[in-house]
Design an enzyme around this catalytic site. Sequence first.
Site, PDB file in Angstrom:
ATOM      1  CG  HIS A  59     -95.410  23.024  -9.034  1.00  0.00           C
ATOM      2  ND1 HIS A  59     -94.883  23.307  -8.074  1.00  0.00           N
ATOM      3  CD2 HIS A  59     -96.394  23.774  -9.409  1.00  0.00           C
ATOM      4  CE1 HIS A  59     -95.213  24.393  -7.680  1.00  0.00           C
ATOM      5  NE2 HIS A  59     -96.204  24.700  -8.338  1.00  0.00           N
ATOM      6  CD  GLU A  61     -91.067  19.525  -9.612  1.00  0.00           C
ATOM      7  OE1 GLU A  61     -92.035  20.254 -10.378  1.00  0.00           O
ATOM      8  OE2 GLU A  61     -90.464  20.139  -8.689  1.00  0.00           O
ATOM      9  CB  THR A 207     -93.819  54.781 -29.760  1.00  0.00           C
ATOM     10  OG1 THR A 207     -92.593  55.002 -29.826  1.00  0.00           O
ATOM     11  CG2 THR A 207     -94.220  53.672 -30.570  1.00  0.00           C
ATOM     12  NE  ARG A 218    -102.811  43.310 -34.833  1.00  0.00           N
ATOM     13  CZ  ARG A 218    -101.861  43.942 -34.204  1.00  0.00           C
ATOM     14  NH1 ARG A 218    -101.950  44.286 -32.918  1.00  0.00           N
ATOM     15  NH2 ARG A 218    -100.833  44.681 -34.962  1.00  0.00           N
ATOM     16  CD  GLU A 303     -93.328  45.785 -29.078  1.00  0.00           C
ATOM     17  OE1 GLU A 303     -93.468  46.131 -30.262  1.00  0.00           O
ATOM     18  OE2 GLU A 303     -93.922  44.749 -28.707  1.00  0.00           O
ATOM     19  N   GLY A 305     -89.655  54.359 -28.777  1.00  0.00           N
ATOM     20  CA  GLY A 305     -88.606  54.898 -29.690  1.00  0.00           C
ATOM     21  C   GLY A 305     -87.157  55.127 -29.176  1.00  0.00           C
ATOM     22  CB  SER A 311     -84.830  56.735 -20.586  1.00  0.00           C
ATOM     23  OG  SER A 311     -84.893  58.196 -21.031  1.00  0.00           O
TER      24      SER A 311
END
Length: 371
Positions: A59, A61, A207, A218, A303, A305, A311
């Site tokens: 972590h 700390e 899509t 990429r 990502e 349409g 929705s």
Amino acid sequence: MNAFTVTETWGHERFMSRCLELAVKGAGFVSPNPMVGSVIVCDGRIVGEGFHQRFGGPHAEVNAIASVTDQDVLRRSTLYVNLEPCSHYGKTPPCSDLIVERGIPRVVVACRDPHEKVAGKGIDRLRAAGVEVVEGILEQDALRLNEAFMKSHRRRLPFVALKLAQTLDGKIATANGLSKWITGEASRREVHLMRSRYDAVLTGSGTVLADDPLLTVRHAEGRNPLRVVLDRELRLPPDAAVFGPGAKTLLVTSNSAGGSLRASAFRDKGVEITTAGEINGSLDLSLVLRHLHERGVLSVLVEAGGRLSSSFVREGLADKLYMFVAPKLFGGDGLSSFAELGVVSPGKPVMLSFRETRCFDGDIMIEAYFT
Ligand SMILES: NC(=O)c1ccc[n+]([C@@H]2O[C@H](COP(=O)([O-])OP(=O)(O)OC[C@H]3O[C@@H](n4cnc5c(N)ncnc54)[C@H](OP(=O)(O)O)[C@@H]3O)[C@@H](O)[C@H]2O)c1
């Protein structure tokens, strides 16, 4: 909160800002853990710092404390950290115990950890051992930095951001459904960076049919998110790019289609299939999100349409919007970004609050939160 002067507050904010800067370096590497940075300050100077670099690693700390070699210095220092130190044994021992052991007399924390195993116990442990704890420094910035982690633990659902690219007149595709290259290269690079920082990227069958996207990272450095495709009737071809190599893909379909022969063609390609119930002829998005939460997905970048994006908004499941706007016009016949939202009264729109605007060459990106 402890009483402290204006000068002290300014000093606290300066050092906490550094914690936040360090924390961001873990973006894309630490999930499902939060991004955390820590600095150690002695006599008004930073003498040590560290951040959580990768999931399973030490972590912030622990790294900050390890960067200070003189143990006497630690006994005169203040440790700053943007998230409450942990109090339980996970992949590493409790940070609050380490702070007590090393005799650090004061800790400044931006926000509490909503994780059920911590949730105030780290701060209690420090105070019980006589460590002075100051809370709430740059709390809002810290909560926003780890918005996905916070929501996932509090609501048991992933954080959902919608990303769309549109023209200045609000069109995400031309009338014939073509949408490639609305925005420029700099915007595309930013989207790839965004993908690398989300646990999953999700799209709809519309899509995939129109654009055949790969949905991998990429044009930026970083890991590929899990690709999630919603296709209720399995109308997509198994040879679509999104089902190919490069990243894992989860295909979500209806209960009936999941057991069909068509499903085996996807399984043969290594695509994982899961099923969800339907509401009004569409896949139940809250079930999809719950399933993703259960498999450890904290954040989802949608990502898709206009249909699927609408929705998510209609069902109150979207938290944030990244809207890339290009200085172009497609005119009235183009597809609108939220065509299916169904707002009828101008007095009752879907409301957002703007957070930030950035420029990417000729494009603008607006970051906004659903309220
Ligand atoms: N500019 C941009 O940012 C951008 C981004 C993406 C796409 N596009 C363009 O948008 C167009 C495609 O739009 P689209 O609206 O058809 O695509 P979409 O939103 O990606 O996919 C819609 C399909 O997802 C499936 N779906 C599953 N569960 C759903 C739910 N709960 N609610 C809504 N849909 C659900 C439905 O098909 P099933 O019922 O068959 O599952 C639905 O027809 C293309 O022209 C594409 O080029 C533009």
